[in-house]
Motif scaffolding. Structure first.
Motif, PDB file in Angstrom:
ATOM      1  N   PRO A   1       2.600  19.096 -14.905  1.00 21.03           N
ATOM      2  CA  PRO A   1       2.603  20.537 -14.597  1.00 21.03           C
ATOM      3  C   PRO A   1       1.274  20.980 -13.993  1.00 21.03           C
ATOM      4  N   GLY A   2       1.339  21.789 -12.951  1.00 24.33           N
ATOM      5  CA  GLY A   2       0.144  22.237 -12.258  1.00 24.33           C
ATOM      6  C   GLY A   2      -0.183  21.399 -11.039  1.00 24.33           C
ATOM      7  N   PHE A   3       0.591  20.348 -10.812  1.00 25.89           N
ATOM      8  CA  PHE A   3       0.423  19.491  -9.642  1.00 25.89           C
ATOM      9  C   PHE A   3       1.741  19.439  -8.873  1.00 25.89           C
ATOM     10  N   GLU A   4       1.670  19.058  -7.613  1.00 28.99           N
ATOM     11  CA  GLU A   4       2.873  18.951  -6.786  1.00 28.99           C
ATOM     12  C   GLU A   4       2.872  17.612  -6.075  1.00 28.99           C
ATOM     13  N   ALA A   5       4.014  16.953  -6.090  1.00 26.19           N
ATOM     14  CA  ALA A   5       4.141  15.642  -5.450  1.00 26.19           C
ATOM     15  C   ALA A   5       4.115  15.793  -3.935  1.00 26.19           C
ATOM     16  N   PRO A   6       3.199  15.123  -3.246  1.00 23.70           N
ATOM     17  CA  PRO A   6       3.215  15.154  -1.779  1.00 23.70           C
ATOM     18  C   PRO A   6       4.528  14.646  -1.196  1.00 23.70           C
ATOM     19  N   THR A   7       5.189  13.755  -1.932  1.00 26.26           N
ATOM     20  CA  THR A   7       6.459  13.210  -1.461  1.00 26.26           C
ATOM     21  C   THR A   7       7.603  14.220  -1.553  1.00 26.26           C
ATOM     22  N   SER A   8       7.350  15.396  -2.121  1.00 28.15           N
ATOM     23  CA  SER A   8       8.355  16.461  -2.119  1.00 28.15           C
ATOM     24  C   SER A   8       8.294  17.272  -0.837  1.00 28.15           C
ATOM     25  N   SER A   9       7.395  16.888   0.073  1.00 32.16           N
ATOM     26  CA  SER A   9       7.280  17.534   1.379  1.00 32.16           C
ATOM     27  C   SER A   9       7.841  16.601   2.447  1.00 32.16           C
ATOM     28  N   TRP A  10       8.749  17.112   3.264  1.00 32.60           N
ATOM     29  CA  TRP A  10       9.366  16.287   4.289  1.00 32.60           C
ATOM     30  C   TRP A  10       8.353  15.852   5.337  1.00 32.60           C
ATOM     31  N   SER A  11       7.342  16.659   5.614  1.00 34.26           N
ATOM     32  CA  SER A  11       6.336  16.290   6.609  1.00 34.26           C
ATOM     33  C   SER A  11       5.575  15.037   6.174  1.00 34.26           C
ATOM     34  N   PHE A  12       5.336  14.894   4.872  1.00 31.00           N
ATOM     35  CA  PHE A  12       4.642  13.713   4.350  1.00 31.00           C
ATOM     36  C   PHE A  12       5.527  12.474   4.446  1.00 31.00           C
TER      37      PHE A  12
ATOM     38  N   THR B   1       0.832  -1.202   0.000  1.00 27.87           N
ATOM     39  CA  THR B   1       0.000   0.000   0.000  1.00 27.87           C
ATOM     40  C   THR B   1       0.867   1.253   0.000  1.00 27.87           C
ATOM     41  N   ILE B   2       1.924   1.250   0.814  1.00 24.39           N
ATOM     42  CA  ILE B   2       2.831   2.399   0.842  1.00 24.39           C
ATOM     43  C   ILE B   2       3.486   2.584  -0.523  1.00 24.39           C
ATOM     44  N   ALA B   3       3.916   1.480  -1.145  1.00 27.11           N
ATOM     45  CA  ALA B   3       4.570   1.568  -2.455  1.00 27.11           C
ATOM     46  C   ALA B   3       3.628   2.156  -3.500  1.00 27.11           C
ATOM     47  N   ILE B   4       2.383   1.705  -3.515  1.00 26.12           N
ATOM     48  CA  ILE B   4       1.419   2.199  -4.503  1.00 26.12           C
ATOM     49  C   ILE B   4       1.088   3.666  -4.242  1.00 26.12           C
ATOM     50  N   LEU B   5       0.897   4.027  -2.964  1.00 29.96           N
ATOM     51  CA  LEU B   5       0.616   5.425  -2.633  1.00 29.96           C
ATOM     52  C   LEU B   5       1.787   6.321  -2.999  1.00 29.96           C
ATOM     53  N   VAL B   6       2.999   5.889  -2.657  1.00 28.54           N
ATOM     54  CA  VAL B   6       4.189   6.675  -2.992  1.00 28.54           C
ATOM     55  C   VAL B   6       4.335   6.813  -4.500  1.00 28.54           C
ATOM     56  N   PHE B   7       4.016   5.744  -5.233  1.00 27.31           N
ATOM     57  CA  PHE B   7       4.079   5.797  -6.698  1.00 27.31           C
ATOM     58  C   PHE B   7       3.147   6.880  -7.248  1.00 27.31           C
ATOM     59  N   PHE B   8       1.897   6.883  -6.803  1.00 23.96           N
ATOM     60  CA  PHE B   8       0.950   7.892  -7.279  1.00 23.96           C
ATOM     61  C   PHE B   8       1.382   9.294  -6.847  1.00 23.96           C
ATOM     62  N   CYS B   9       1.882   9.402  -5.629  1.00 24.50           N
ATOM     63  CA  CYS B   9       2.338  10.714  -5.143  1.00 24.50           C
ATOM     64  C   CYS B   9       3.540  11.214  -5.933  1.00 24.50           C
TER      65      CYS B   9
END
Length: 228
Positions: free
Chosen positions: A97-108, A82-90
């Motif tokens: 363009p116009g979107f931001e990866a949640p994984t680019s945030s250290w808090s996430f 589940t983590i792998a699939i979520l991280v993949f989508f993130c």
């Protein structure tokens, strides 16, 4: 460079925490929807998205069983997969363009790392018992235990930093790389950079999953420390 990166979510609220939260929820919903679609009409001979998901899951389990064994690989797949699939989508959403990866945030990424950290310790204590689990931090040689114990404790806590910063640093770097490329050549679609970012997004999801299995294996496959 965050203030120079336009995102659709910023039209609702420019606060960066809101943007990360918005795209986290969006990626989670995408993962759930795609999973539902893949399993909505199960076929003996899979095709389409069902075939893609089955191939992906079989591949992840094939790699994981070399780390922790097939039985435990399947047992812990709901978490690691589940983590792998979520991280993949993130990771993937940040390429658009116009979107931001949640994984680019250290808090996430820190939250994901903490989930793995506490879960593998919980599983280790459940599998080995509290006494034996703590004992394995002391090393195989009894007289070295005063030295080994603090080293092992520090090593385990450093895994939180390692897991979170590895994912955060790579994806944040990818976002900055994409921004620079779009600033330099905004009139064309930089195919090569997008291909690199696609590969890196898949790789980072894979690395996070494998490290989750590695930490679980170290916790639940520890042999009894008879000398303690």
């Amino acid at each position: 460079m965050e203030h120079r990166l336009f995102t659709f979510a910023s039209l609702i609220n420019p606060d960066h925490d809101f943007i990360i939260g918005f795209y986290t929820i969006l990626c989670a919903l995408l993962a759930i929807i795609m999973g539902k679609i893949a399993t909505s009409k199960m076929q003996v001979i899979p095709s389409g998205i069902q075939n893609f998901y089955e191939t992906m899951i079989e591949g992840m389990l094939f790699l994981a069983k070399d780390v922790i064994g097939e039985k435990l690989a399947r047992k812990y797949f709901p978490l690691a997969g589940t983590i792998a699939i979520l991280v993949f989508f993130c990771n993937m959403i940040g390429i658009i363009p116009g979107f931001e990866a949640p994984t680019s945030s250290w808090s996430f990424t820190l939250v994901l790392a903490l989930i793995v950290f506490f879960y593998y310790h919980y599983e280790g204590i459940k599998a080995q018992g509290l006494f034996h689990y703590i004992a394995h931090f002391m090393g195989p040689v009894k007289w070295l235990s005063p030295l080994m114990f603090p080293i092992e404790i520090i090593s385990h806590f450093s895994r939180i930093i390692s897991l979170s910063f590895r994912l955060f640093g790579n994806i944040k770097g990818d976002d900055m790389f994409l921004l620079v490329m779009l600033m330099l050549v905004p009139w064309i679609v930089p195919i090569a950079p997008f291909t690199i970012l696609l590969f890196m997004g898949i790789l980072q999801a894979f690395v996070f999953m494998i490290l989750t299995y590695v930490y679980l294996a170290g916790a639940v496959l520890v042999k009894d420390q008879d000398q303690f």
